[in-house]
Scaffold this motif. Sequence first.
Motif, PDB file in Angstrom:
ATOM      1  N   ASN A 116       6.406   6.776   7.754  1.00 24.41           N
ATOM      2  CA  ASN A 116       5.765   7.922   7.079  1.00 24.41           C
ATOM      3  C   ASN A 116       4.331   7.617   6.660  1.00 24.41           C
ATOM      4  O   ASN A 116       3.895   8.001   5.580  1.00 24.41           O
ATOM      5  CB  ASN A 116       6.597   8.385   5.873  1.00 24.41           C
ATOM      6  CG  ASN A 116       7.924   8.944   6.279  1.00 24.41           C
ATOM      7  OD1 ASN A 116       8.022   9.696   7.250  1.00 24.41           O
ATOM      8  ND2 ASN A 116       8.964   8.575   5.554  1.00 24.41           N
ATOM      9  N   ILE A 117       3.613   6.912   7.536  1.00 24.30           N
ATOM     10  CA  ILE A 117       2.206   6.606   7.286  1.00 24.30           C
ATOM     11  C   ILE A 117       1.373   7.657   7.996  1.00 24.30           C
ATOM     12  O   ILE A 117       1.392   7.772   9.218  1.00 24.30           O
ATOM     13  CB  ILE A 117       1.849   5.197   7.787  1.00 24.30           C
ATOM     14  CG1 ILE A 117       2.596   4.149   6.960  1.00 24.30           C
ATOM     15  CG2 ILE A 117       0.341   4.965   7.735  1.00 24.30           C
ATOM     16  CD1 ILE A 117       2.440   2.723   7.446  1.00 24.30           C
ATOM     17  N   SER A 142       0.821  -1.217   0.000  1.00 29.21           N
ATOM     18  CA  SER A 142       0.000   0.000   0.000  1.00 29.21           C
ATOM     19  C   SER A 142       0.854   1.265   0.000  1.00 29.21           C
ATOM     20  O   SER A 142       0.511   2.254  -0.630  1.00 29.21           O
ATOM     21  CB  SER A 142      -0.925   0.028   1.220  1.00 29.21           C
ATOM     22  OG  SER A 142      -1.860  -1.010   1.145  1.00 29.21           O
ATOM     23  N   LYS A 143       1.968   1.220   0.702  1.00 27.36           N
ATOM     24  CA  LYS A 143       2.861   2.375   0.795  1.00 27.36           C
ATOM     25  C   LYS A 143       4.017   2.309  -0.206  1.00 27.36           C
ATOM     26  O   LYS A 143       4.873   3.174  -0.219  1.00 27.36           O
ATOM     27  CB  LYS A 143       3.439   2.485   2.216  1.00 27.36           C
ATOM     28  CG  LYS A 143       2.547   3.164   3.206  1.00 27.36           C
ATOM     29  CD  LYS A 143       2.378   4.648   2.885  1.00 27.36           C
ATOM     30  CE  LYS A 143       3.675   5.414   3.191  1.00 27.36           C
ATOM     31  NZ  LYS A 143       3.634   6.788   2.769  1.00 27.36           N
ATOM     32  N   ILE A 163      -4.545   1.725   3.676  1.00 21.08           N
ATOM     33  CA  ILE A 163      -4.081   0.439   4.205  1.00 21.08           C
ATOM     34  C   ILE A 163      -5.253  -0.350   4.784  1.00 21.08           C
ATOM     35  O   ILE A 163      -5.360  -1.559   4.566  1.00 21.08           O
ATOM     36  CB  ILE A 163      -2.969   0.647   5.247  1.00 21.08           C
ATOM     37  CG1 ILE A 163      -1.701   1.164   4.555  1.00 21.08           C
ATOM     38  CG2 ILE A 163      -2.689  -0.631   6.025  1.00 21.08           C
ATOM     39  CD1 ILE A 163      -0.657   1.711   5.491  1.00 21.08           C
ATOM     40  N   ASP A 206      -2.897   7.626   4.414  1.00 17.38           N
ATOM     41  CA  ASP A 206      -2.273   6.334   4.120  1.00 17.38           C
ATOM     42  C   ASP A 206      -2.946   5.230   4.924  1.00 17.38           C
ATOM     43  O   ASP A 206      -3.176   4.126   4.421  1.00 17.38           O
ATOM     44  CB  ASP A 206      -0.779   6.343   4.470  1.00 17.38           C
ATOM     45  CG  ASP A 206       0.029   7.289   3.608  1.00 17.38           C
ATOM     46  OD1 ASP A 206      -0.307   7.451   2.419  1.00 17.38           O
ATOM     47  OD2 ASP A 206       1.002   7.861   4.128  1.00 17.38           O
TER      48      ASP A 206
END
Length: 88
Positions: free
Chosen positions: A34-35, A16-17, A43, A39
Amino acid sequence: MSEELTQRVLNTIAASKRLPPETVTIDSEFQALNIDSMDAVEILFALENEFEINIPDDDVRNVKNVRDMVAGVARLVEAKDAGAQAGQ
């Protein structure tokens, strides 16, 4: 928590990232990855699709790191499986 479930959650987060899978561990903090909140929503949708579960909004508020996310998904998968077996 099974190792397979944990790996699937880690892989879903990484995909996802667009992160290398080896950078996401059970002990990773979202901030270190860095979520951000947007984000996290992406996810969560990916995890719902991966495990065919619905993650309640209240559960989301308590998730602060990868370990919390894995534990939450494990609980929901176990509840889904228990419900499926009860319906047989």
